[in-house]
Design a protein around this motif. Structure first.
Motif, PDB file in Angstrom:
ATOM      1  N   THR A 138      -3.440  -3.502   1.513  1.00  0.00           N
ATOM      2  CA  THR A 138      -2.560  -3.491   2.396  1.00  0.00           C
ATOM      3  C   THR A 138      -1.610  -4.892   2.198  1.00  0.00           C
ATOM      4  OG1 THR A 138      -3.861  -2.434   4.297  1.00  0.00           O
ATOM      5  CG2 THR A 138      -2.307  -4.040   4.859  1.00  0.00           C
ATOM      6  N   ARG A 139      -2.328  -6.083   1.807  1.00  0.00           N
ATOM      7  CA  ARG A 139      -1.547  -7.342   1.429  1.00  0.00           C
ATOM      8  C   ARG A 139      -0.735  -6.962   0.301  1.00  0.00           C
ATOM      9  NH1 ARG A 139      -0.970 -11.323  -1.704  1.00  0.00           N
ATOM     10  NH2 ARG A 139      -2.492 -10.513  -3.251  1.00  0.00           N
ATOM     11  N   GLN A 140      -0.957  -6.038  -0.543  1.00  0.00           N
ATOM     12  CA  GLN A 140      -0.025  -6.089  -1.845  1.00  0.00           C
ATOM     13  C   GLN A 140       1.117  -5.211  -1.495  1.00  0.00           C
ATOM     14  OE1 GLN A 140      -2.183  -5.064  -5.348  1.00  0.00           O
ATOM     15  NE2 GLN A 140      -3.467  -6.809  -5.269  1.00  0.00           N
ATOM     16  N   GLY A 170      -8.331  -4.345   2.566  1.00  0.00           N
ATOM     17  CA  GLY A 170      -7.436  -5.565   2.962  1.00  0.00           C
ATOM     18  C   GLY A 170      -6.631  -5.855   1.965  1.00  0.00           C
ATOM     19  N   GLU A 171      -6.891  -6.122   0.652  1.00  0.00           N
ATOM     20  CA  GLU A 171      -6.015  -6.491  -0.320  1.00  0.00           C
ATOM     21  C   GLU A 171      -4.885  -5.406  -0.823  1.00  0.00           C
ATOM     22  OE1 GLU A 171      -4.431  -8.890  -3.219  1.00  0.00           O
ATOM     23  OE2 GLU A 171      -5.880  -9.450  -1.593  1.00  0.00           O
ATOM     24  N   LYS A 194      -0.536  -0.081   5.816  1.00  0.00           N
ATOM     25  CA  LYS A 194      -1.763   0.095   6.840  1.00  0.00           C
ATOM     26  C   LYS A 194      -2.833   1.118   6.523  1.00  0.00           C
ATOM     27  CE  LYS A 194      -2.845  -0.063  11.769  1.00  0.00           C
ATOM     28  NZ  LYS A 194      -2.493   0.248  13.049  1.00  0.00           N
TER      29      LYS A 194
END
Length: 346
Positions: free
Chosen positions: A47-49, A44-45, A53
């Protein structure tokens, strides 16, 4: 003539945006043999950065290998993650990886924890470490009697040893290491001694071996370190009580060092999103991701400058790692399986 050109021009006009979209597609297709819920935060991190996806397929190594073989050049896999040198070696041997040149990875991942660079880059990299350690029943076994892997095959430990299957990659890697250090003949003698000392036929996973030691069914067992630390961190009353009966030693601490293994992976041979794949591997080598491995699954970071920051993991103390490359361990897998089959290590 003009009438013939118009459809072609229209087709090109329609195709251009699609081709551009594919080139810029922020997607990563991950095939992973890791099955730890704690990795959710890790992915998840990323993808956030990056905005990339992650589409994941998680399965055991056999299922992933079969899928990759069936898909061939049409495989959508971008990154393949495996645990244990035996599995990584097999993936490389089957042609599932492609070499990658990355200054970030080469600078952060030690040379003995990545594949051999034939001039085009490494086919795979290790991202987390786990040790193959020894646990013993405090009431029935003295730690000095089980201080080395070799001691487990000594007659004084007859009827005390529990392990998982001889065909499991964890055991194949350990025997592969013994072959590299001591030669095939010595490794086979060790395997014979292990079979003679079994408390029960090999079965179950590493958690089962630890609990067998805790209940007294086994006197001593071999386990991956993160299973042991996971039980130490447990808040379940029954597991807290069980672990009071279990002692721990770093095998071969005074001699050749403890057998370590890795979780790692590489860019898939036919990766459709190669640049995204390299970004993901570089992210796994970042300080942040390395902390996730330590905190989330009780594994040691492979980047020397990154501390584990896991008090229970740190409580195991300092350790000496055997001087054997992961690539060499992988190379010895076939010989290891032959030895275990010959001696009846089921």
């Amino acid at each position: 003539m003009k009438q013939r050109l118009v459809p072609a021009l229209v087709a090109l006009t329609l195709a251009a945006p699609l081709a551009f979209a594919q080139a810029e597609e922020k997607v990563l297709n991950l095939y992973s043999a890791r099955h730890y819920q704690t990795d959710e935060q890790l992915y998840g991190e990323f993808t956030r950065q990056t905005g990339i996806k992650i589409n994941r397929i998680e399965a055991n190594d056999a299922a992933l290998f079969e899928r990759l073989k069936n898909e061939g050049k049409n495989s959508p896999a971008d990154v393949i993650i495996m645990v244990d040198a035996a599995r990584i070696w097999r993936a490389e041997n089957d042609g599932f990886f492609q070499p990658v040149k990355s200054a970030v990875l080469d600078q952060r991942i030690p040379a003995n924890l990545r594949g051999k660079d034939e001039g085009q880059g490494s086919p795979w990299y290790g991202f987390s470490k786990r040790a193959r350690v020894i646990v013993y029943n405090k009431a029935t076994v003295k730690p000095e009697d089980v201080a080395t892997y070799e001691a487990l095959a000594d007659p004084r430990n007859k009827g005390k040893v529990c392990t998982r299957s001889g065909s499991h990659p964890y055991n194949l890697s350990l025997v592969g290491s013994l072959i590299e250090r001591n030669g095939e003949k010595a490794a086979e003698e060790w395997a014979k001694g292990m079979v003679a000392n079994f408390a029960r036929p090999p079965r179950g996973g590493d958690t089962d071996q630890i609990k067998g030691v805790a209940t007294g069914e086994c006197g001593v067992a071999i386990t991956n370190s993160y299973y042991y630390v996971r039980l130490l961190r447990s808040t379940k009353p029954e597991e807290v009580e069980l672990m009071k009966n279990v002692g721990f030693v770093w095998p071969n601490a005074a001699t050749t060092g403890t057998h370590f293994n890795i979780g790692g992976g590489g860019v898939a041979a036919h990766a459709p999103h190669r640049e995204n794949a390299i970004k993901f591997l570089e992210y796994l080598a970042s300080d942040e991701a390395q902390h996730y491995f330590a905190d989330g699954n009780n594994e040691w970071p492979v980047v020397a400058s990154v501390p584990a920051k896991n008090p229970t993991l740190d409580s195991l103390g300092t350790y000496k790692i055997e001087n054997v490359s992961v690539a060499a361990i992988g190379k010895n897998q076939i010989a290891a399986q032959r030895i275990l089959d010959r001696v009846g290590y089921k």
